[in-house]
Design an enzyme around this catalytic site. Structure first.
Site, short mmCIF file in Angstrom:
data_model
loop_
_atom_site.label_atom_id
_atom_site.label_comp_id
_atom_site.label_asym_id
_atom_site.label_seq_id
_atom_site.Cartn_x
_atom_site.Cartn_y
_atom_site.Cartn_z
N GLU A 297 0.82 -1.20 0.00
CA GLU A 297 0.00 0.00 0.00
C GLU A 297 0.87 1.27 0.00
O GLU A 297 0.70 2.18 0.81
CB GLU A 297 -0.97 -0.02 1.19
N ASP A 376 -8.10 -9.13 4.70
CA ASP A 376 -7.97 -7.91 5.49
C ASP A 376 -9.10 -7.77 6.49
O ASP A 376 -9.96 -6.90 6.35
CB ASP A 376 -7.93 -6.70 4.55
N GLU A 404 -12.98 -2.20 11.51
CA GLU A 404 -12.88 -1.56 10.20
C GLU A 404 -13.92 -2.08 9.22
O GLU A 404 -14.56 -1.32 8.51
CB GLU A 404 -11.47 -1.76 9.64
#
Length: 691
Positions: A297, A376, A404
């Site tokens: 990322e 993730d 998240e």
């Protein structure tokens, strides 16, 4: 805030220790708590005495006397086995002492000497024992015949803060940072100390205080400008037995060192890291080490220089080794760029493909931090196949306490049941069937380091976690990291009793809400393990194709013929073949693959019949309608506690549950409408979409 306001806000969390009614306190029970005998000196011993005094005063309204003298009757005493406390020596014989590891402890009611004794081999063990006794007192357990030994299952029990130096928190859903404000380190050490209390009470022994996505200014934490204040934070955590770590930018030699390269094999780069590391240890003698995210990322890493992750981590390990420090290297490494039409590449494969070939090349003070699943932190995904595959490398499992992808602490989603499933997963490693929890604790392969790490869910909101009930995830993480054999139900009940008191109706109601919340959230969001049906920028709210056509990859491949990702060896990406033994065969087979992971491993027609007996498309419809009903039931169930639970706490949760019920309807609306149109198959029950 005053003590009353803190209680209403939920600031004290599970350390509020609700006052026990005088009618329920027997004189002998209180007599145990009237005197504390603590002979040893030192910061952590002082912390232990202060916490025990504070807890007893809160529970029983009495302030115990503190004494070094062992004379007298009825007291609580604590100390190390070699600390010279006669009560400890008489209570714990050689047999018990030999079973206690450095952070473990024993607690025993010694009727003959009139004491409840907490013994350990280290000061940290004493502190953990004190918090355990307070937990027993706070949940109403009898202390007349205590006799227990507690050793942590995992050596490293770590929290990762994703706090940025500007005061924001990446994936933070409970306000701003308690560590930073306006590009400076906060001097609100009282709040930091209260956080350290919470962490130590559940057995956490390490914390990385800044985001793994370390940008240029955050790199300055390694410099003279910030190190003195970082050292002050370390001082606070040290008093609670917690070591401080820093997340570092792999390109720091360029960013702040004035070098033209960060090549891990370049001697000037290696020397720079040695110098900067030595400077850190001058400021913080017990500094834990570095946490690193690299080559993922847009983070810099060794790939830039044609090196691998063993090269990069070993360079840092060599800088830390003389000081006793460790490198924690995240395995979240993948290629973000993927053509949505290309079904041969697979982000799920990335961690295994990168790190399995390097097994055995990492230095002994390198620990690989592996996410619980290959993607993730989705609401449902399989266990990472790296667990069990790495035989010669230290490793810790990474969970995400902050929600998240599971409602961002606006929805109730108690994650301990999910973590338990992961930890109990049988890997078929080493020619046997060891569970993930035995892999990560280091026992299966005899590794030096092992344990847990997790992304924190706290911020500067008055109740720490935004959603009051999300405190249960932080509490549950710590308790599970210490003892992986605890059940999700036991942890939930313990947390409820400590936080809300012992009213049976309250305990039964909130515990039930927690235990069912994960399956409720899953039922109205992403079906059958497909994941990712969220907005790609902020990860909140339904967006079925949000990731499907983005640079981040492809995740469900829904078309008019079917849905799911073919990850088989025979016809797909080959990911299923990364597992060992029966697990590989089970995931390879569409007939044997568990329903809850079917669409993660297989692309199937909408008319495919699940083991449950219904078709895929019918399951999608049913689960989403059912999820809405169950979310609404959460709101209704909580309303039954009005007037019983503290009004300030009640209102906080009621507001969040109202939003969850409304949002569940939005999820149902969008997901079912999408698949109604995509598949061309109507819901067999003829129900209407909410809109």
């Amino acid at each position: 805030m005053t003590g009353k306001l803190l209680s209403v806000a939920g600031y004290n969390a599970w350390l509020g220790f609700n006052r026990v009614e005088s009618s329920k306190i027997s004189n002998p029970y209180v007599d145990w708590c009237g005197r504390i005998v603590a002979a040893e000196k030192g910061e952590i011993f002082g912390t232990a005495a202060a916490e025990l005094t504070r807890g007893i005063e809160s529970l029983f309204g009495i302030r115990p006397l503190t004494s070094e003298s062992t004379e007298g009757f009825r007291c609580i005493t604590f100390g190390t086995f070699e600390g010279g406390n006669e009560l400890i020596s008489r209570t714990f014989g050689a047999e018990i002492r030999s079973t206690i590891v450095p952070e473990g402890y024993a607690i025993k009611t010694n009727a003959a000497d009139g004491c409840i004794a907490i013994g350990a081999s280290t000061a940290s063990g004493v502190l953990y024992g004190v918090f355990h006794l307070l937990r027993l007192l706070g949940t109403g357990c009898s202390v007349d015949k205590l006799e227990l030994v507690e050793n942590p299952n995992n050596g490293l029990r770590m929290i990762n803060q994703w706090d940025n130096i500007d005061g924001s928190i990446e994936r933070g859903y409970a306000g701003e940072s308690i560590f930073y404000v306006n590009n400076e380190i906060t001097m609100n050490m009282e709040r930091v100390r209260d956080y350290a209390r919470l962490l130590a009470s559940i057995g956490i022994n390490a914390i990385a205080i800044n985001n793994v996505n370390v940008h240029k200014y955050e790199t300055m934490l390694l410099t003279d400008k910030f190190l003195p204040d970082v050292a002050k934070l370390a001082d606070v955590f040290r008093a609670y037995g917690i070591k401080l770590f820093l997340s570092i930018n792999f390109a720091s030699p360029i960013e702040i060192g004035g070098l033209s390269t960060a090549d891990p094999l370049d001697p000037t780069v290696r020397n720079w890291w040695s110098r900067i590391t030595a400077k850190i240890y001058t400021a913080i003698s017990d500094f834990g080490g570095f946490l690193v995210k690299a080559d993922s990322e847009n983070r810099p890493g060794p790939f830039t220089y044609g090196r691998d992750h063993a090269d990069g981590s070993n360079m840092l390990a060599e800088a830390l080794q003389p000081h006793g420090g460790i490198v924690i290297w995240r395995c979240f490494v993948y290629n973000c760029k993927q053509d949505w039409r290309d079904r041969s590449t697979d982000r799920a494969r990335a961690a295994f493909d990168h790190f399995k070939p390097l097994d055995g090349r990492f230095h002994d003070n390198v620990i690989l931090q592996i996410k619980n699943g290959p993607m993730d932190f989705q609401v449902r995904e399989p266990v990472s196949p790296l667990f069990g595959a790495l035989e010669a490398t230290n490793q810790v499992i990474e969970f995400q306490i902050t929600q998240e992808y599971t409602g961002q602490q606006r929805h109730l989603c108690y994650l301990v049941p999910q973590w338990k499933e992961v930890l109990d997963f049988q890997t078929h490693a080493k020619g046997g069937n060891p569970s993930v929890k035995r892999i990560v604790d280091g026992s299966v392969y005899g590794r030096r380091f092992g344990g847990f790490a997790a992304v924190s869910n706290i911020g500067n909101d008055a109740n720490w976690t935004g959603h009051l009930l999300a405190q249960a995830n932080l509490y549950g993480y710590g308790r599970l990291a210490w003892n992986t054999e605890l059940s999700a139900e036991a942890i939930a009940e313990e947390w409820v009793r400590l936080t809300f008191g012992g009213d049976d109706r309250v305990v039964r109601t909130i515990k039930g809400m927690l235990i069912h919340s994960w399956s409720i959230y899953e039922s109205y969001t992403a079906p059958l393990g497909v994941g990712w049906m969220v907005n790609p920028d902020h990860h909140y709210g339904p967006n079925v194709d949000g990731y499907e056509y983005s640079k981040w990859g492809t995740y469900h491949f829904a078309d008019c013929r079917g849905v799911g990702v073919d990850r088989t060896v025979k016809t797909g990406t080959g990911y299923a073949g990364q597992y060992m033994g029966d697990n590989a065969a089970r995931y390879e087979s569409v007939e044997n693959c568990p329903d809850e992971l079917l669409l993660f491993f297989h692309h199937v027609p909408y008319t495919h019949v699940l083991h449950s007996g219904v078709t895929v498309i019918q399951h999608i419809y049913d689960s989403h309608f059912n999820g809405v009903e169950r979310a609404e039931q959460l709101e209704e169930t909580w309303s039954g506690l009005a007037g019983i639970v503290n009004e300030g706490l009640y209102e906080q949760v009621a507001e969040r549950l109202k939003e969850q019920a409304e949002h569940a309807r939005e999820w149902c609306d969008m997901i079912n409408t999408y698949f109604y149109r995509k598949s061309g198959i109507a819901d067999q029950l003829g129900r209407k979409i909410y809109s």
